[in-house]
Write an enzyme that holds these catalytic residues in place. Structure first.
Site, short mmCIF file in Angstrom:
data_model
loop_
_atom_site.label_atom_id
_atom_site.label_comp_id
_atom_site.label_asym_id
_atom_site.label_seq_id
_atom_site.Cartn_x
_atom_site.Cartn_y
_atom_site.Cartn_z
N CYS A 149 0.77 -1.16 -0.08
CA CYS A 149 -0.21 -0.59 -0.23
C CYS A 149 0.68 1.45 -0.30
O CYS A 149 1.76 1.70 -0.01
CB CYS A 149 -0.85 -0.05 1.24
SG CYS A 149 -2.17 1.44 1.48
N CYS A 154 -0.83 3.54 -6.52
CA CYS A 154 -1.71 2.59 -5.21
C CYS A 154 -2.43 1.57 -6.30
O CYS A 154 -2.22 1.84 -7.35
CB CYS A 154 -3.05 3.99 -5.49
SG CYS A 154 -4.31 3.41 -4.26
#
Ligand code: DGL
Length: 253
Positions: A70, A180
């Site tokens: 992440c 992302c």
């Protein structure tokens, strides 16, 4: 030997998928903090708290390494996580460096969550590699929500992506960096909206290469039963239905 993967939700599965191909003899834990997702629209302090809670749970397992799959969590917590825990911790960052190295003169668009864009780590990365100021940043926060509701191809998603990219003069760009892990599910829609002259890259290959590097010398060639995955969502073991959905997302049946 076990490697844990962590993300706010399902984005990190795209990294796990690649890791399983590269490290087939390992077993894996995948932790999705679905209760607290999305991270990217929250404050740095709040996300740090969630990340430490999640990694606290993960650390109760006997793991050789943790991949923070992440970009948002990495940008706000990776340094402190490394101070606190003894196992290897591999983070993720938007692939700005390869984009700059391959630059042919036009601009580079970095798509990430709002928090990744403002957390500071990305700015330092851009300042250190992008001497010619080619980088433009844009948030696409809503894609995280679309992905968490397993909406990968609706008219709403397509319209959102088109509307966002329409704000730019795309002829001035040559590369889009998907900063992302959730955005990777939308690569082909983004490609269609951006046109085929723009190259799209992500940080997954680099992250798994880093993981292999930290694991070197700890090979598990003789584990014929590798490739098992234990799925958790915010500290609760996932039920069979959700596990099946997650495996399908990774292209495993
Ligand atoms: N998948 C995460 C990332 O790579 C963030 C998603 C979120 O906003 O929760 O940045």
């Amino acid at each position: 030997m076990v490697i844990a993967f962590f993300d706010s939700g399902i984005g990190g599965l795209t990294v796990l998928k690649h890791a399983i191909q590269e490290l087939p003899n390992y077993d894996f834990i995948y932790y999705a903090d679905t209760k607290n997702a999305p991270y990217g629209v929250k404050t740095k302090e709040t996300v740090r708290k969630y990340v430490f809670e999640a990694v606290g749970f993960i650390s109760k397992h006997d793991i050789q390494a943790l991949v923070v799959a992440c970009n948002t969590a990495t940008s706000v917590a990776i340094t402190d996580l490394r101070h606190k825990y003894k196992f290897h911790i591999v983070g993720m960052e938007p692939a700005v460096k390869p984009a700059v190295i391959g630059n042919r003169g036009k601009n580079i668009l970095v798509l990430a969550t709002s928090l990744t864009l403002k957390a500071g780590k990305l700015e330092s990365l851009i300042a250190s590699v992008d001497k010619n100021n080619k980088t433009v940043k844009m948030e696409m926060d809503a894609l995280v929500g679309f992905a968490e509701s397993f909406d990968f191809n609706s008219g709403d998603v397509k319209k959102y992506i088109q509307d966002k990219l329409c704000k730019l003069r795309l002829v001035e760009f040559e590369t889009i960096v998907l900063g992302c892990t959730h955005f990777i599910y939308y690569k082909s829609i983004i490609q269609e909206a951006a046109g085929d002259k723009i190259k799209i890259i992500d940080g997954n290959i680099g992250t798994v290469a880093n993981l292999k590097k930290v694991l070197s010398g700890r090979d598990v060639q003789n584990n014929k039963n590798g490739g098992n995955i234990l799925f958790y969502s915010s500290a609760v073991k996932d039920n069979k239905n959700r596990e099946i959905k997650l495996l399908e997302l990774m292209g495993c049946k």
